[in-house]
Scaffold this active site. Structure first.
Site, PDB file in Angstrom:
ATOM      1  N   GLU A  40       1.982   0.469   5.095  1.00  0.00           N
ATOM      2  CA  GLU A  40       1.898  -0.871   4.503  1.00  0.00           C
ATOM      3  C   GLU A  40       0.573  -1.078   3.767  1.00  0.00           C
ATOM      4  O   GLU A  40       0.532  -1.741   2.740  1.00  0.00           O
ATOM      5  CB  GLU A  40       2.092  -1.953   5.573  1.00  0.00           C
ATOM      6  CG  GLU A  40       3.515  -2.032   6.117  1.00  0.00           C
ATOM      7  CD  GLU A  40       4.555  -2.354   5.049  1.00  0.00           C
ATOM      8  OE1 GLU A  40       4.202  -2.867   3.975  1.00  0.00           O
ATOM      9  OE2 GLU A  40       5.740  -2.054   5.287  1.00  0.00           O
ATOM     10  N   TYR A 123       0.754 -10.586   4.601  1.00  0.00           N
ATOM     11  CA  TYR A 123       1.915  -9.749   4.317  1.00  0.00           C
ATOM     12  C   TYR A 123       1.948  -8.530   5.236  1.00  0.00           C
ATOM     13  O   TYR A 123       2.969  -8.251   5.891  1.00  0.00           O
ATOM     14  CB  TYR A 123       1.925  -9.301   2.835  1.00  0.00           C
ATOM     15  CG  TYR A 123       2.876  -8.163   2.640  1.00  0.00           C
ATOM     16  CD1 TYR A 123       4.241  -8.390   2.568  1.00  0.00           C
ATOM     17  CD2 TYR A 123       2.420  -6.840   2.626  1.00  0.00           C
ATOM     18  CE1 TYR A 123       5.141  -7.351   2.475  1.00  0.00           C
ATOM     19  CE2 TYR A 123       3.303  -5.786   2.534  1.00  0.00           C
ATOM     20  CZ  TYR A 123       4.659  -6.048   2.453  1.00  0.00           C
ATOM     21  OH  TYR A 123       5.542  -5.017   2.370  1.00  0.00           O
ATOM     22  N   ASP A 141       6.048 -10.526  -0.157  1.00  0.00           N
ATOM     23  CA  ASP A 141       5.274  -9.851  -1.199  1.00  0.00           C
ATOM     24  C   ASP A 141       5.852 -10.265  -2.552  1.00  0.00           C
ATOM     25  O   ASP A 141       6.689 -11.179  -2.621  1.00  0.00           O
ATOM     26  CB  ASP A 141       5.305  -8.323  -0.993  1.00  0.00           C
ATOM     27  CG  ASP A 141       6.699  -7.741  -1.210  1.00  0.00           C
ATOM     28  OD1 ASP A 141       7.668  -8.527  -1.345  1.00  0.00           O
ATOM     29  OD2 ASP A 141       6.823  -6.506  -1.246  1.00  0.00           O
TER      30      ASP A 141
END
Ligand code: SF4
Length: 342
Positions: A40, A123, A141
């Site tokens: 991520e 996020y 996102d």
């Protein structure tokens, strides 16, 4: 009348499609929070195709959070080079060290606690919490903002619309399968509900979408007009000693390209060259090399490149072997390549 979406039926349609067509990505083959967190961080502002080989190399070099925390920052930056946004690599390292020092190597399990770690924003925290720990956190996102803005035909322009879109996204999040839901909605935005030419004909949630009904899907999300991007110019000096070693200096730890090595240049900051460099440059006439151009997030930079060949020797400069192990930005690789062309 406000557009309504039955969240339960919406989730069923999206999850069924994901079960059949979800992208097979290396970080989806594991429940390891470390691997999910690493992917991520890499995926922030970077495409899946670019991230894949970096992710595999990082997992091979640093298979656990302990291995990453123990590694010198220099090695982490070196492995990161070419991926851009280098503050992510520095935060990655700092975060691994914090997880080891404060959490005994176990990532905290809620989005709220994850957000307190270096480099972990809302996020990333929601993605790790939902995918690795099954918390019903909502990932938002750019892809998700676009999907939601189209589903509801949100007329408010970005960035003002962000909060409104986040609230709508929260209502749609699956409370029972939050990890799969996060993957599913991100895949939808990346592969079907694309910025241009959304593939509404094959979209699993077209029945819920206000924009496809109105026939104006591609015009969402609404955006405020962008300011023209800034153009900057400078000169980079690639200085060789008699043995082919190059003079490189390390950038300060903080700020753009922090901690990476570079040839001296007048770059984007308009800082004068150090006097030692000025006197070296004054000794020899430089050879003009092809200029290079690089686009950063907030400006575009054109650098003229001068190659300077000295007759003196400087054993403490960087030779070809050390150069391969020196963390350089893509910008600097372009500069050095340009200097090699003459
Ligand atoms: Fe996006 Fe089209 Fe699907 Fe609506 S129908 S969510 S615009 S791909």
């Amino acid at each position: 009348m406000k557009h309504k979406v039955n969240s339960h039926v919406f989730q069923e349609a999206l999850l069924a499609h994901y079960a059949r067509h979800g992208r097979d990505l290396p970080w989806r083959q594991t429940n390891d929070p470390y691997a999910i967190w690493l992917s991520e961080i890499m995926l922030q502002q970077t495409t899946v195709a670019t991230v894949k080989p970096y992710f595999l190399r990082f997992m091979a070099a640093f298979p656990t959070v302990f291995a990453l925390a123990k590694a010198p920052l220099h090695d982490v930056l070196h492995l990161w080079q070419g991926l851009g946004y280098y503050s992510r690599a520095r935060n990655l390292h700092a975060c691994a060290q914090k997880v080891v020092a404060d959490y005994n190597g176990q990532f905290p399990q809620t989005a709220a606690a994850l957000r307190t770690l270096p480099g972990v924003g809302p996020y990333t925290a929601a993605a790790v919490a939902s995918i690795a720990f099954g918390e019903a956190a909502t990932v938002v996102d750019g892809n998700v903002l676009r999907v939601i803005s189209r589903l509801y035909r949100v007329q408010t322009e970005l960035p003002q619309a962000k909060r409104e879109l986040e609230q709508l996204a929260e209502k749609l999040t699956s409370p029972t399968h939050p990890g799969d839901y996060a993957g599913a909605i991100m895949d939808l935005g990346a592969t079907i509900c694309r910025p241009r030419n959304p593939q509404c004909g094959i979209c699993p949630v077209a029945a819920f979408c206000a924009a496809v009904k109105a026939g104006d899907a591609a015009s969402y999300p609404r955006k405020a007009r962008k300011k023209a991007s800034l153009e900057k110019h400078g000169v980079a000096y690639v200085i060789y000693d008699a043995e082919g070693r190059i003079y490189l200096q390390r950038r300060p730890e903080k700020g753009l390209l922090g901690g990476l090595w570079e040839a001296p240049h007048t770059g984007w900051e308009n800082t004068p060259l150090p006097s030692r460099i000025r006197s070296l440059i004054a000794q020899e006439k430089g050879t003009k090399c092809p200029p290079i151009r690089h686009v950063f997030t907030h400006f575009a930079l054109t650098l003229d490149v001068q190659r300077i060949q000295l007759e003196s020797q400087h054993p403490n400069w960087i030779g070809p072997t050390e150069l391969a192990a020196t963390p350089l930005s893509t910008l600097m690789r372009k500069v050095l390549q340009s200097a090699e062309t003459v």
